[in-house]
Design an enzyme around this catalytic site. Structure first.
Site, PDB file in Angstrom:
ATOM      1  N   GLU A 100      -2.500  -6.304  -6.164  1.00 36.20           N
ATOM      2  CA  GLU A 100      -3.245  -5.771  -7.300  1.00 36.20           C
ATOM      3  C   GLU A 100      -3.444  -6.835  -8.380  1.00 36.20           C
ATOM      4  O   GLU A 100      -2.499  -7.473  -8.810  1.00 36.20           O
ATOM      5  CB  GLU A 100      -2.529  -4.550  -7.880  1.00 36.20           C
ATOM      6  CG  GLU A 100      -2.353  -3.403  -6.908  1.00 36.20           C
ATOM      7  CD  GLU A 100      -3.671  -2.839  -6.389  1.00 36.20           C
ATOM      8  OE1 GLU A 100      -4.717  -3.123  -7.008  1.00 36.20           O
ATOM      9  OE2 GLU A 100      -3.646  -2.116  -5.378  1.00 36.20           O
ATOM     10  N   CYS A 104       1.963   4.068  -9.510  1.00 37.89           N
ATOM     11  CA  CYS A 104       1.966   2.644  -9.162  1.00 37.89           C
ATOM     12  C   CYS A 104       1.374   1.801 -10.289  1.00 37.89           C
ATOM     13  O   CYS A 104       1.956   0.795 -10.703  1.00 37.89           O
ATOM     14  CB  CYS A 104       1.178   2.415  -7.868  1.00 37.89           C
ATOM     15  SG  CYS A 104       1.934   3.133  -6.395  1.00 37.89           S
ATOM     16  N   HIS A 143       0.168  -2.905  -2.676  1.00 34.56           N
ATOM     17  CA  HIS A 143       0.039  -1.625  -1.994  1.00 34.56           C
ATOM     18  C   HIS A 143       0.080  -1.843  -0.480  1.00 34.56           C
ATOM     19  O   HIS A 143      -0.503  -2.804   0.031  1.00 34.56           O
ATOM     20  CB  HIS A 143      -1.272  -0.940  -2.383  1.00 34.56           C
ATOM     21  CG  HIS A 143      -1.141  -0.046  -3.571  1.00 34.56           C
ATOM     22  ND1 HIS A 143      -1.843  -0.244  -4.740  1.00 34.56           N
ATOM     23  CD2 HIS A 143      -0.372   1.067  -3.770  1.00 34.56           C
ATOM     24  CE1 HIS A 143      -1.514   0.712  -5.609  1.00 34.56           C
ATOM     25  NE2 HIS A 143      -0.642   1.522  -5.041  1.00 34.56           N
TER      26      HIS A 143
END
Length: 215
Positions: A79, A142, A166
């Site tokens: 991310e 998250c 992820h």
């Protein structure tokens, strides 16, 4: 030389397992000469962030890698950014379902990951593991966790390389989901280890953007 902190989540959304914690557990005790600390987190807004920040203060790690499940994705996805919003499509494991609420009232609109994302993705691919950079961590627990970790680092002058990856579903999780992608646990672990090694090897300043962003 510091340690590495890797976090994973408990199961949520009716699942019996969560690949993020299974992968964290299976990582070796030492990576690139650094001890690996592992932390299981609840899928709960607020509580997960508080537990993580408490551990950050105790350990002062060199690298912080948070792991989470993203069913439907086919690769490890690193991310790029965490945004200051909690907007849950389903309640967390404590029954809390925030709508359009900030992670940190008055905080920056977003924080960029301080991991060297491109180097991490390349390392995972070189290890034979599908990987990519993702530009959305969602608006569930998250994203909240990544934002809280980066906010803590900013406020405490912590130089730890901090990010979130992820993971796809495991094969057993897609038995009743025909056509959905999955990944073997050993493959995930190999990719995560490569990411950690790349994070430690990459020089400061090669982080593909860090700090805050105010769109």
């Amino acid at each position: 030389m510091g340690c590495i902190l890797v976090t994973g989540f408990e199961p949520f959304g009716g699942e019996k397992i969560n690949p993020s914690w299974l992968a964290a557990e299976r990582l070796p005790a030492v990576v690139a000469g650094r001890p690996v600390e592992k932390l299981l987190l609840p899928v709960e807004f607020g509580a997960s962030a508080r537990l993580l920040c408490r551990r950050l203060e105790q350990l002062q790690p060199e690298v912080v890698l948070c792991l989470g499940q993203a069913g439907g994705r086919a690769a490890l996805t690193a991310e790029r950014v965490a945004i200051n919003i909690m907007d849950a499509s389903q309640p967390d494991n404590a029954g809390f379902q925030p709508q359009d609420q900030p992670v940190c009232p008055g905080g920056p609109a977003a924080y960029f990951s301080s991991l060297p994302l491109k180097a991490c993705v390349q390392a995972a691919r070189q290890a034979g593991v599908p990987a990519a950079v993702s530009n959305t961590a969602g608006t569930y627990v998250c994203n909240q966790l990544l934002y809280a970790a980066l906010d803590w680092a900013q406020k405490n002058d912590c130089a730890a390389k901090t990010g979130f990856i992820h993971l796809p579903w495991l094969p057993v999780q897609v038995l009743d989901r025909p056509g959905q992608p999955s990944m073997e646990l050993d493959t995930m672990v190999r990719g995560i280890q490569a990411v950690l090694e790349a994070a430690l090897e990459t020089e400061e300043g090669e982080n593909n953007g860090s700090g805050t962003e105010n769109p």
